[in-house]
Design a protein around this motif. Structure first.
Motif, PDB file in Angstrom:
ATOM      1  N   ASP A 219      42.349  46.151  42.144  1.00 14.69           N
ATOM      2  CA  ASP A 219      41.817  45.989  40.790  1.00 14.69           C
ATOM      3  C   ASP A 219      40.586  46.884  40.683  1.00 14.69           C
ATOM      4  O   ASP A 219      39.584  46.656  41.351  1.00 14.69           O
ATOM      5  N   ARG A 220      40.653  47.906  39.841  1.00 16.16           N
ATOM      6  CA  ARG A 220      39.567  48.869  39.700  1.00 16.16           C
ATOM      7  C   ARG A 220      38.691  48.556  38.486  1.00 16.16           C
ATOM      8  O   ARG A 220      37.984  49.425  37.992  1.00 16.16           O
ATOM      9  N   PHE A 221      38.743  47.330  38.005  1.00 16.96           N
ATOM     10  CA  PHE A 221      37.983  46.904  36.825  1.00 16.96           C
ATOM     11  C   PHE A 221      36.526  47.327  36.952  1.00 16.96           C
ATOM     12  O   PHE A 221      35.943  47.177  38.023  1.00 16.96           O
ATOM     13  N   PRO A 222      35.924  47.901  35.954  1.00 17.39           N
ATOM     14  CA  PRO A 222      36.328  48.091  34.563  1.00 17.39           C
ATOM     15  C   PRO A 222      37.003  49.439  34.283  1.00 17.39           C
ATOM     16  O   PRO A 222      37.211  49.799  33.130  1.00 17.39           O
ATOM     17  N   ILE A 223      37.363  50.174  35.290  1.00 15.45           N
ATOM     18  CA  ILE A 223      37.998  51.485  35.121  1.00 15.45           C
ATOM     19  C   ILE A 223      39.429  51.306  34.634  1.00 15.45           C
ATOM     20  O   ILE A 223      40.122  50.379  35.030  1.00 15.45           O
ATOM     21  N   GLU A 224      39.872  52.199  33.773  1.00 14.38           N
ATOM     22  CA  GLU A 224      41.276  52.238  33.345  1.00 14.38           C
ATOM     23  C   GLU A 224      41.892  53.529  33.840  1.00 14.38           C
ATOM     24  O   GLU A 224      41.234  54.561  33.792  1.00 14.38           O
ATOM     25  N   PRO A 225      43.124  53.550  34.286  1.00 17.34           N
ATOM     26  CA  PRO A 225      43.983  52.384  34.426  1.00 17.34           C
ATOM     27  C   PRO A 225      43.432  51.423  35.482  1.00 17.34           C
ATOM     28  O   PRO A 225      42.971  51.841  36.537  1.00 17.34           O
TER      29      PRO A 225
ATOM     30  N   PHE B  43      52.090  39.681  41.821  1.00 16.53           N
ATOM     31  CA  PHE B  43      52.194  38.927  40.572  1.00 16.53           C
ATOM     32  C   PHE B  43      51.288  37.709  40.608  1.00 16.53           C
ATOM     33  O   PHE B  43      50.531  37.452  39.672  1.00 16.53           O
ATOM     34  N   ASP B  44      51.358  36.959  41.681  1.00 15.69           N
ATOM     35  CA  ASP B  44      50.605  35.717  41.816  1.00 15.69           C
ATOM     36  C   ASP B  44      49.093  35.957  41.790  1.00 15.69           C
ATOM     37  O   ASP B  44      48.358  35.289  41.067  1.00 15.69           O
ATOM     38  N   LEU B  45      48.623  36.916  42.545  1.00 15.05           N
ATOM     39  CA  LEU B  45      47.184  37.093  42.729  1.00 15.05           C
ATOM     40  C   LEU B  45      46.537  38.050  41.737  1.00 15.05           C
ATOM     41  O   LEU B  45      45.333  37.951  41.473  1.00 15.05           O
ATOM     42  N   PHE B  46      47.320  38.992  41.170  1.00 11.69           N
ATOM     43  CA  PHE B  46      46.756  39.980  40.249  1.00 11.69           C
ATOM     44  C   PHE B  46      47.378  39.948  38.852  1.00 11.69           C
ATOM     45  O   PHE B  46      46.846  40.555  37.935  1.00 11.69           O
ATOM     46  N   GLY B  47      48.536  39.320  38.702  1.00  5.97           N
ATOM     47  CA  GLY B  47      49.189  39.269  37.401  1.00  5.97           C
ATOM     48  C   GLY B  47      50.028  40.490  37.074  1.00  5.97           C
ATOM     49  O   GLY B  47      50.382  40.710  35.914  1.00  5.97           O
ATOM     50  N   ILE B  48      50.393  41.285  38.063  1.00 11.17           N
ATOM     51  CA  ILE B  48      51.254  42.443  37.839  1.00 11.17           C
ATOM     52  C   ILE B  48      52.683  41.932  37.630  1.00 11.17           C
ATOM     53  O   ILE B  48      53.193  41.149  38.427  1.00 11.17           O
TER      54      ILE B  48
ATOM     55  N   GLY C 232      51.201  25.393  38.510  1.00 12.46           N
ATOM     56  CA  GLY C 232      50.318  25.107  37.385  1.00 12.46           C
ATOM     57  C   GLY C 232      49.001  25.877  37.401  1.00 12.46           C
ATOM     58  O   GLY C 232      48.188  25.729  36.494  1.00 12.46           O
ATOM     59  N   TRP C 233      48.779  26.704  38.391  1.00 15.46           N
ATOM     60  CA  TRP C 233      47.518  27.446  38.511  1.00 15.46           C
ATOM     61  C   TRP C 233      47.351  28.400  37.339  1.00 15.46           C
ATOM     62  O   TRP C 233      48.285  29.062  36.936  1.00 15.46           O
ATOM     63  N   GLU C 234      46.143  28.445  36.784  1.00 14.54           N
ATOM     64  CA  GLU C 234      45.871  29.336  35.661  1.00 14.54           C
ATOM     65  C   GLU C 234      45.126  30.566  36.147  1.00 14.54           C
ATOM     66  O   GLU C 234      44.146  30.460  36.878  1.00 14.54           O
ATOM     67  N   GLY C 235      45.593  31.718  35.721  1.00 16.88           N
ATOM     68  CA  GLY C 235      44.919  32.967  36.054  1.00 16.88           C
ATOM     69  C   GLY C 235      45.392  33.578  37.364  1.00 16.88           C
ATOM     70  O   GLY C 235      46.328  33.091  38.005  1.00 16.88           O
ATOM     71  N   HIS C 236      44.713  34.645  37.727  1.00 17.32           N
ATOM     72  CA  HIS C 236      45.069  35.424  38.911  1.00 17.32           C
ATOM     73  C   HIS C 236      43.779  35.680  39.700  1.00 17.32           C
ATOM     74  O   HIS C 236      42.977  36.534  39.318  1.00 17.32           O
ATOM     75  N   PRO C 237      43.559  34.963  40.795  1.00 20.32           N
ATOM     76  CA  PRO C 237      42.252  34.904  41.440  1.00 20.32           C
ATOM     77  C   PRO C 237      41.740  36.178  42.115  1.00 20.32           C
ATOM     78  O   PRO C 237      40.559  36.250  42.417  1.00 20.32           O
ATOM     79  N   LEU C 238      42.554  37.191  42.323  1.00 24.27           N
ATOM     80  CA  LEU C 238      42.023  38.409  42.929  1.00 24.27           C
ATOM     81  C   LEU C 238      41.637  39.468  41.897  1.00 24.27           C
ATOM     82  O   LEU C 238      41.196  40.551  42.258  1.00 24.27           O
ATOM     83  N   ARG C 239      41.741  39.120  40.633  1.00 26.64           N
ATOM     84  CA  ARG C 239      41.237  40.020  39.592  1.00 26.64           C
ATOM     85  C   ARG C 239      39.710  39.971  39.606  1.00 26.64           C
ATOM     86  O   ARG C 239      39.113  38.914  39.792  1.00 26.64           O
ATOM     87  N   LYS C 240      39.094  41.110  39.398  1.00 25.60           N
ATOM     88  CA  LYS C 240      37.633  41.172  39.458  1.00 25.60           C
ATOM     89  C   LYS C 240      36.952  40.395  38.337  1.00 25.60           C
ATOM     90  O   LYS C 240      35.795  40.027  38.464  1.00 25.60           O
ATOM     91  N   ASP C 241      37.671  40.132  37.252  1.00 25.81           N
ATOM     92  CA  ASP C 241      37.066  39.372  36.162  1.00 25.81           C
ATOM     93  C   ASP C 241      37.412  37.887  36.214  1.00 25.81           C
ATOM     94  O   ASP C 241      37.130  37.141  35.282  1.00 25.81           O
ATOM     95  N   TYR C 242      38.011  37.438  37.311  1.00 26.97           N
ATOM     96  CA  TYR C 242      38.337  36.016  37.476  1.00 26.97           C
ATOM     97  C   TYR C 242      37.029  35.252  37.678  1.00 26.97           C
ATOM     98  O   TYR C 242      36.157  35.691  38.434  1.00 26.97           O
TER      99      TYR C 242
END
Length: 159
Positions: free
Chosen positions: A68-74, A122-127, A143-153
């Motif tokens: 996850d390179r957040f906030p860089i795009e892509p 998919f599970d950890l980043f939402g890809i 039931g887990w909400e979100g993707h915990p390895l995203r930098k904005d989690y």
């Protein structure tokens, strides 16, 4: 000092360029490892070529990692680590994916072991992997909400 080879003359690069001239975004050679940065829409076609071409025989996918390179795009970067047992060579395919719609084609039909790796991303980043046979969580509860390895989690966990 060892002279570095012309990357364009390598069989994998030449073969990809011959079949899909626009597929390669860039090439990276670092400490003896070649990374091919692909345009996202060519991932499946290039993967199929590398796995089935008898001159290359990259028949083993050892890992898929996500960055996850957040906030860089892509925002997201997927790295596919390939191995050719026949030629004792490694290769990394890299695909960059926009954060707004993180979708890429599945490579499970080419390398069945991708099933577990894609589910983890998919599970950890939402890809999302288009055409995946069973894309559901693998590590976290359903039931887990979100993707915990995203930098904005949220650092305090799910709300």
């Amino acid at each position: 000092m060892k002279e570095s080879p012309n990357l364009e003359q390598l069989p994998a690069i030449a073969g990809i360029r011959a079949r899909h001239p626009e597929a390669i975004a860039s090439l990276i050679s670092f400490r003896g490892e070649l990374t091919i940065v692909l345009q996202r829409e060519y991932l499946r076609a290039v993967a199929e070529f590398l796995a089935t071409d008898s001159e290359l025989a990259f028949t083993f996918l050892s890992d898929i990692t996500c960055v996850d390179r957040f906030p860089i795009e892509p925002r997201f970067e997927l790295n596919y680590q390939l191995l050719s047992f026949r030629h004792r060579e490694t290769l990394c395919l890299r695909v960059r994916i926009a954060g707004e719609s993180p979708l890429v084609e599945s490579v499970v039909p080419i390398w069945p072991t991708a099933n577990w790796h894609e589910r983890e991303s998919f599970d950890l980043f939402g890809i999302r992997f288009e055409g995946h046979p069973d894309l559901r969580r693998i590590l976290l509860p359903d039931g887990w909400e979100g993707h915990p390895l995203r930098k904005d989690y949220p650092t305090e966990g799910p709300r």
